[in-house]
Design an enzyme around this catalytic site. Structure first.
Site, PDB file in Angstrom:
ATOM      1  CG  ASP A  53      -0.209   0.002   2.561  1.00 48.65           C
ATOM      2  OD1 ASP A  53       0.828  -0.671   2.673  1.00 48.65           O
ATOM      3  OD2 ASP A  53      -0.679   0.675   3.498  1.00 48.65           O
ATOM      4  CD  GLU A 102       4.252   0.825   7.300  1.00 49.50           C
ATOM      5  OE1 GLU A 102       4.905   1.104   8.309  1.00 49.50           O
ATOM      6  OE2 GLU A 102       4.015   1.667   6.406  1.00 49.50           O
TER       7      GLU A 102
HETATM    8 ZN    ZN Z   1       6.835   2.183   4.199  1.00 47.52          ZN
END
Ligand code: ZN
Length: 373
Positions: A73, A132
């Site tokens: 992501d 994340e």
């Molecule tokens: Zn990162």
């Protein structure tokens, strides 16, 4: 044999603003399967924190088990890019695109390194999340649960976050500080400033509590961490009127702390101070991550040695910067973070030097060669 530039481009072109799933994972899976990896993907969660896709890829039999962790992501592009953030473009030796350094480039580099080491039959895994950059609710913690169910237990873990500061290889992270945010709400009784005996101003109580908090020296750091730090980041009453004593006074603190502290104890300590000055105040804290450290040793020496051999740079072992998913992985095994230059991460015109991408793949391959040795 996958090409690090082409694979990075393909990953960037699969837009994957956090929380991510789908096409970008298709690209990675298509690169891993021909290299002998068994790939498992699963999607979990609901909006707003999900749905999130996670990918666990494993191959090989020979121990020790080496894991590479990262995320597909990215943060949103935002307006103002020179080109399209999700159309990868090479200009002047740089590859532009959201995720180029944080951290699709590093994932591509590790895939290329794994391709070069197929014959070693090393037990290898890739632990890749689509969350994340967000709250991580359905990200790496879910991957760790899945790994436990599957009996996947790495002995060493490399996280490919962009850790380099001035040049590739100058910094690796062996730990991170912890982070907590604390909200304080001191109640009073609203009233007219001309009749103070009929009201109760909460501001003086909040201020004396904050003065005591601001005077705290938590610690002076240690061999691997800078000193822990409390910052008062907001004070407000929401009171626009010149003739009104406000009914509440609120403040917010942000604490970045080393491994001599822990989140719940810090929140309790702040609460104790606030209650002494302002009995009945509400103190709420959220711990975003505890501090952690992988003591310098086998893994950091191995990674630093590979960097020195390939790049001629001696990396600094650092614990600076914000938190990362290493905070979860460190519960499994020793973790070191090493990746590209972080100068353009999360910024407009995020870009990676083509030469750095090739060199990073080379260093990752050297790390695997040293694990195999
Ligand atoms: Zn990162």
């Amino acid at each position: 044999m996958p090409d690090v530039i082409e694979l990075t481009k393909a990953l960037i072109a699969a837009e994957s603003v956090t929380p991510a799933r789908g096409a970008v994972f298709d690209v990675l899976e298509a690169a891993l399967v021909p290299l002998g990896f068994a790939v498992e993907r699963f999607v979990e969660g609901e909006a707003p924190d999900g749905p999130v896709e996670n990918l666990l890829a494993t191959r090989g039999d020979t121990g020790p088990h080496f894991a590479f962790a990262g995320h597909l992501d990215v943060v949103p592009a935002g307006p103002g890019w020179t080109g399209d953030a999700f159309v990868p473009e090479v200009r002047g030796g740089l590859l532009y695109g959201r995720g180029a350094v944080d951290m699709k480039g590093a994932i591509a580099a590790f895939v290329v390194a794994a391709a070069a080491r197929v014959s070693a039959n090393r037990k290898l895994s890739l632990i890749i999340t689509g969350d994340e950059e967000g709250p991580a609710t359905f990200g790496t913690p879910r991957l760790i649960e899945r790994m436990a169910e599957r009996g996947v237990k790495p002995d060493l873990c490399l996280v490919g976050e962009p850790t380099s500061a001035q040049r590739l290889g100058d910094t690796i992270k062996i730990g991170r500080r912890g982070s907590t945010v604390i909200w304080i709400d001191v109640p009073g009784r609203q009233g007219h400033v001309a009749y103070p005996h009929l009201s109760d101003n909460p501001i003086p109580r909040l201020i004396t509590a904050l003065a005591e908090i601001d005077a705290i020296t938590l610690d002076s750091g240690n061999d691997w961490f800078q000193a822990s730090n409390i910052e008062i980041t907001d004070i407000h009453t929401g009171n626009p009127a010149t003739n009104v004593i406000p009914g509440n006074a609120r403040a917010r603190l942000s604490i970045r702390f080393n491994d001599m502290q822990n989140g719940p104890a810090l929140i309790a300590r702040i609460d104790e101070i606030v209650q002494r000055h302002a009995p009945g105040a509400q103190v709420k804290g959220t711990v975003y991550g505890e501090a952690f450290l992988t003591q310098p040793g086998e893994l950091s020496t191995l990674v630093a040695g590979a960097i020195e051999a390939k790049l001629g740079v001696t990396p600094e072992l650092s614990t600076s910067g914000g938190t990362s998913d290493a905070r979860y992985l460190v519960k499994l095994c020793p973790v070191v973070e090493f990746g590209l230059l972080n100068a353009t991460m999360h910024k407009l015109d995020e870009a990676v030097a083509i030469a750095d991408l090739v060199a990073l793949a080379d260093v990752y391959e050297e790390i695997l060669r040293r694990v195999d040795a």
